[in-house]
Each structure stands twice: as C-alpha cells, then as structure tokens.
Write an enzyme that holds these catalytic residues in place. Sequence first.
Site, PDB file in Angstrom:
ATOM      1  N   ALA A   1      42.538  31.341  74.840  1.00 39.57           N
ATOM      2  CA  ALA A   1      43.950  31.608  74.566  1.00 39.57           C
ATOM      3  C   ALA A   1      44.775  30.371  74.888  1.00 39.57           C
ATOM      4  O   ALA A   1      45.686  30.395  75.687  1.00 39.57           O
ATOM      5  CB  ALA A   1      44.427  32.796  75.382  1.00 39.57           C
TER       6      ALA A   1
ATOM      7  N   SER B   1      41.225  34.909  76.910  1.00 42.80           N
ATOM      8  CA  SER B   1      41.753  34.581  78.220  1.00 42.80           C
ATOM      9  C   SER B   1      42.200  33.137  78.207  1.00 42.80           C
ATOM     10  O   SER B   1      41.711  32.327  77.421  1.00 42.80           O
ATOM     11  CB  SER B   1      40.696  34.786  79.293  1.00 42.80           C
ATOM     12  OG  SER B   1      39.840  33.672  79.315  1.00 42.80           O
ATOM     13  N   LYS B   2      43.150  32.836  79.101  1.00 47.81           N
ATOM     14  CA  LYS B   2      43.688  31.471  79.108  1.00 47.81           C
ATOM     15  C   LYS B   2      42.580  30.457  79.337  1.00 47.81           C
ATOM     16  O   LYS B   2      42.609  29.378  78.798  1.00 47.81           O
ATOM     17  CB  LYS B   2      44.767  31.354  80.170  1.00 47.81           C
ATOM     18  CG  LYS B   2      45.996  32.103  79.709  1.00 47.81           C
ATOM     19  CD  LYS B   2      47.266  31.675  80.408  1.00 47.81           C
ATOM     20  CE  LYS B   2      48.408  32.416  79.774  1.00 47.81           C
ATOM     21  NZ  LYS B   2      49.096  33.332  80.651  1.00 47.81           N
ATOM     22  N   ARG B   3      41.604  30.853  80.137  1.00 47.58           N
ATOM     23  CA  ARG B   3      40.553  29.875  80.433  1.00 47.58           C
ATOM     24  C   ARG B   3      39.640  29.641  79.235  1.00 47.58           C
ATOM     25  O   ARG B   3      39.200  28.541  78.988  1.00 47.58           O
ATOM     26  CB  ARG B   3      39.725  30.318  81.629  1.00 47.58           C
ATOM     27  CG  ARG B   3      40.122  29.621  82.898  1.00 47.58           C
ATOM     28  CD  ARG B   3      39.406  30.218  84.080  1.00 47.58           C
ATOM     29  NE  ARG B   3      39.694  31.648  84.222  1.00 47.58           N
ATOM     30  CZ  ARG B   3      38.765  32.584  84.203  1.00 47.58           C
ATOM     31  NH1 ARG B   3      37.507  32.261  84.051  1.00 47.58           N
ATOM     32  NH2 ARG B   3      39.085  33.851  84.340  1.00 47.58           N
ATOM     33  N   ARG B   4      39.396  30.705  78.483  1.00 44.43           N
ATOM     34  CA  ARG B   4      38.418  30.561  77.404  1.00 44.43           C
ATOM     35  C   ARG B   4      39.033  30.094  76.079  1.00 44.43           C
ATOM     36  O   ARG B   4      38.759  29.021  75.594  1.00 44.43           O
ATOM     37  CB  ARG B   4      37.656  31.856  77.199  1.00 44.43           C
ATOM     38  CG  ARG B   4      36.677  32.122  78.335  1.00 44.43           C
ATOM     39  CD  ARG B   4      35.594  33.067  77.887  1.00 44.43           C
ATOM     40  NE  ARG B   4      36.158  34.257  77.266  1.00 44.43           N
ATOM     41  CZ  ARG B   4      36.439  35.370  77.912  1.00 44.43           C
ATOM     42  NH1 ARG B   4      36.201  35.425  79.199  1.00 44.43           N
ATOM     43  NH2 ARG B   4      36.961  36.412  77.305  1.00 44.43           N
TER      44      ARG B   4
END
Length: 464
Positions: free
Chosen positions: A243, A238-241
């Site tokens: 990516a 995910s973009k937050r984690r």
Amino acid sequence: MTVRTRFAPSPTGFLHLGGARTALFCWLYARRFSGQFILRIEDTDLERSNSELVQAILDGMEWLELDWDEGPFYQMERIDRYREIIAQLLAEGNAYKCYCSKERLIDLREKQMAVKEKPRYDGLCRMQDPKDSDQPYVIRFKNPQEGSVTFDDQVHGTITFQNSELDDLIIARSDGTPTYNLTVVVDDMDMNITHVIRGADHINNTPRQINLLKALGAELPIYAHVPMILGPDGKKLSKRRNAVSIMQYHDFGYLPDALLNYLVRLGWSHGDQEIFSREEMIKCFDIKDVNKAPTIFDFDKLNWLNQHYMKTEDPEKVAPYLQHQMDLLGIDISSGPMLTEIVKVQAERCHTLKEMAEKSIYFYRDVTVYEEKAQKHLKLEAAVILEAVKEGVANLTDWTAESIHQVVIAVAEKLELKLGKVAQLVRVAVTGGTVSPPIDVTLELLGRECVLERLQRAIAFCEE
Ligand code: GLU
C-alpha cells in the site's frame, strides 16, 4: 437533485491505491451526473497528521488528474463549527457529559469481556445525568436505545443495525476536540453531500452517523461502501507490503491513465470491456454496478494496461512521464533523440516507463563497455562486417531508417551473411547490448556521427 460527492482522506498516511480508487469512484459519480466533487482533508488527528502527507494527497490527486470543484476543506479550520454543533446537541438533550474515569472504563471492559459480551459503554452518566463538576469529562451522543437503523447501501444492499448494538459514542474528547464521527457528520451536512462513497471499513460507522444526522435534523445522504483491495496474497494491502503512495506508481513508471483504468476495474465492470478512456468511464460508471466482493491487486494486469496506454496515447502526452524516469536515472537527454521518438519505438517492448528509460540509456550515454553476452559477437572476423557497414552508412546522402536498412541488406548480400547476423552485430556495436528497436530505426535515432564513432570503437574492440 444535484449530486455532490466528497473524498475525505485523513492525512495519517499517503494516498494509496484504496484511497485513490475511492477518490476515482467519487469523482466519476459526480462527473457522470454533472454534479460536484468535493475534497476534504480530515486532519483532526494531530498526532498522526502532517503537512507533508497532506501535500502527498494533493500531489496524488493532481497526478491522477482528479480535479475537485470545491475545497480542499481542512477540518482543523472548522473546529469552531464542530464546537457549535456539540453545544447544540448538549443543549437539546441529545448529548451528555460523561465523567467516567479511565479506570472505570477499563474495568467495565474487562468485566464484559470476561462474560464474552461485546465491550461497550454502559451509559452510567446518561442515566445519572451528572451535574457539572470540575472533573475532566468527554461528551457522548445519546444514541437511541431502541429500534434499528437501516440504510440502503448502493453496493451492499440493505443493511440493518440494532440500536441496542451501538453504545453512546464519544463526540468530544476530554480536551474538547471533536471525534471523527462527529466531524464527518457535520461536514457531510454542511457541505450538502448527497452520496457518501467510501471504503467498506466504514460500514460500522454508518449507523452511528445516521443517528447523529437524524438528531441534527439533517437529510441523510445515500451511502455506498466500496470493497477493500487485497494484495496478490489475498491479504489486506499493508503499508509495509504494497500500500505504497500513489506517487510511487509514478516513480515505478506507470501512466496516470493506465492506473486509473486499472483502478476503475477493481470492483466495477461494464460488460467485458477492459479499456476505458476517462470519457468512457464517466459515460458508463454507476456506483450501483460496483461489486461487493473484495478485489485482488494484480501487477500483471496493470503492466498490460500500462503498455497499452504507452502504445496508444499521443507520444507528446507520454514523453513528460518518460522525462521523469530519465531524471530519476540522472540522464541528460539534451544531446539525444526527442523522447517522443523513444516512446514510439520502445513502447511495444516495455511495460513501464522505468523499463523504457533503462532500455534507452544508450541513446543518451556513450557506449564504452559491452554486456557480457554481447561481447561474443565482437570477434576479430566481425571487424570486416562492421567496417563495411561503417563505410556504407558514412556515404549515405540521406540519413533515414529506409536508406540505413538498404546498407545493412547490401552488406549482408556482399559478405553472404544472414541479414539478422549483420543487424545483431551492429546492434551490439552501437548499443552495447543485444536488445534494441529495429536496427535501422535505432541508427537513425542515434545520428550519423554517433553511429560512426561507436562502430569505430567496436571495430577496435574486435581487433584487440
Ligand atoms: N477520513 C476517513 C478515512 O480516511 C474517511 C471518512 C469518510 O469517508 O467518511 O478513512
């Protein structure tokens, strides 16, 4: 047939790992079969796309050295062409105007969900074939209502969808703008794409795209949907984690060749070979060998590969990437050793170039403080050892690692100390810490003047 692949990112986010791996597979397949690789920017989502994100994609591709033969093509520059095709589909009776209001569609959806049916458009306007009116409308494709769509996915094998599962897709919104499935189809057709290689999240779009291509009388490309990349926790990146933009891997200190090597093995293998140069990848890669199971991202393996490339690539090639790290740390390297020398001596003790830069600061900045665990070496009795080394190296006629080594040996013998003890003391004195490349090499790179100065400062510290 000349192979023509395309990478078609939407600039609604950065180029991340999954996108970069898709780009790599498309590029490799084209290179392997001496075909063409096309870059197409799918920028029709005006609200979520912006020019910075487009630039980030181009920067990422350039950093990875994935060169394209045609493009970049921008879908926003091809709007007239999409309009032309939409008009053609309407004129040929393959599409229709749908005047259904938002309220009706919401209501329909709720009713379908209430009886556990898959929400889908019921084809009201297709059946009624409403005459033109001044009410707002969208344009829908007349999806065949019977039969099925089958395609032979190069990764997943044969996949079949029943047409009855697919509703009539919107191809133009009420403001006249074309939708994703339409633009992709028109572009793949006009650009003579032979192989569509993309993420597995697009499998469900494929039967719709095939039906559209058939309605347009276009030849069908071969499809290959590559598995998703999961985070170490087994969840979607995910973009937050994790990516993050591929360019962040540049800032984290990874070499593009290491990252490419890492990415190529995510879902693809060739025997049990792990290391692949670009040439080897091109020689061995085939999309048919890609595995369909999702793959897990693993930083340890990336670190291992990165160290391999730092150790084995020509230091001249690695040095500019180390320079980038020095710039990030604000270190001016003009008064210290060449970065190629740092790469040679530090690669085996680091996994990233960021780590290498951080562990090499003392080559470029004066040492005025000593790390806490280093200070315990700098006791009063150490002053005499440092004095002896200082005298020895001051008198050397040639400043080489070999002659420096002889001085350290001589001092250890004379003072009846272990070689390691003398070396460690000198290390602390000249680097301020307890870890560095072999002491003779470290002194050689620092240069005589710098070494004498730092030894003198450490002697003073011992005597304080
Ligand atoms: N633009 C789409 C995306 O970024 C890819 C479309 C395709 O490859 O067909 O997900």
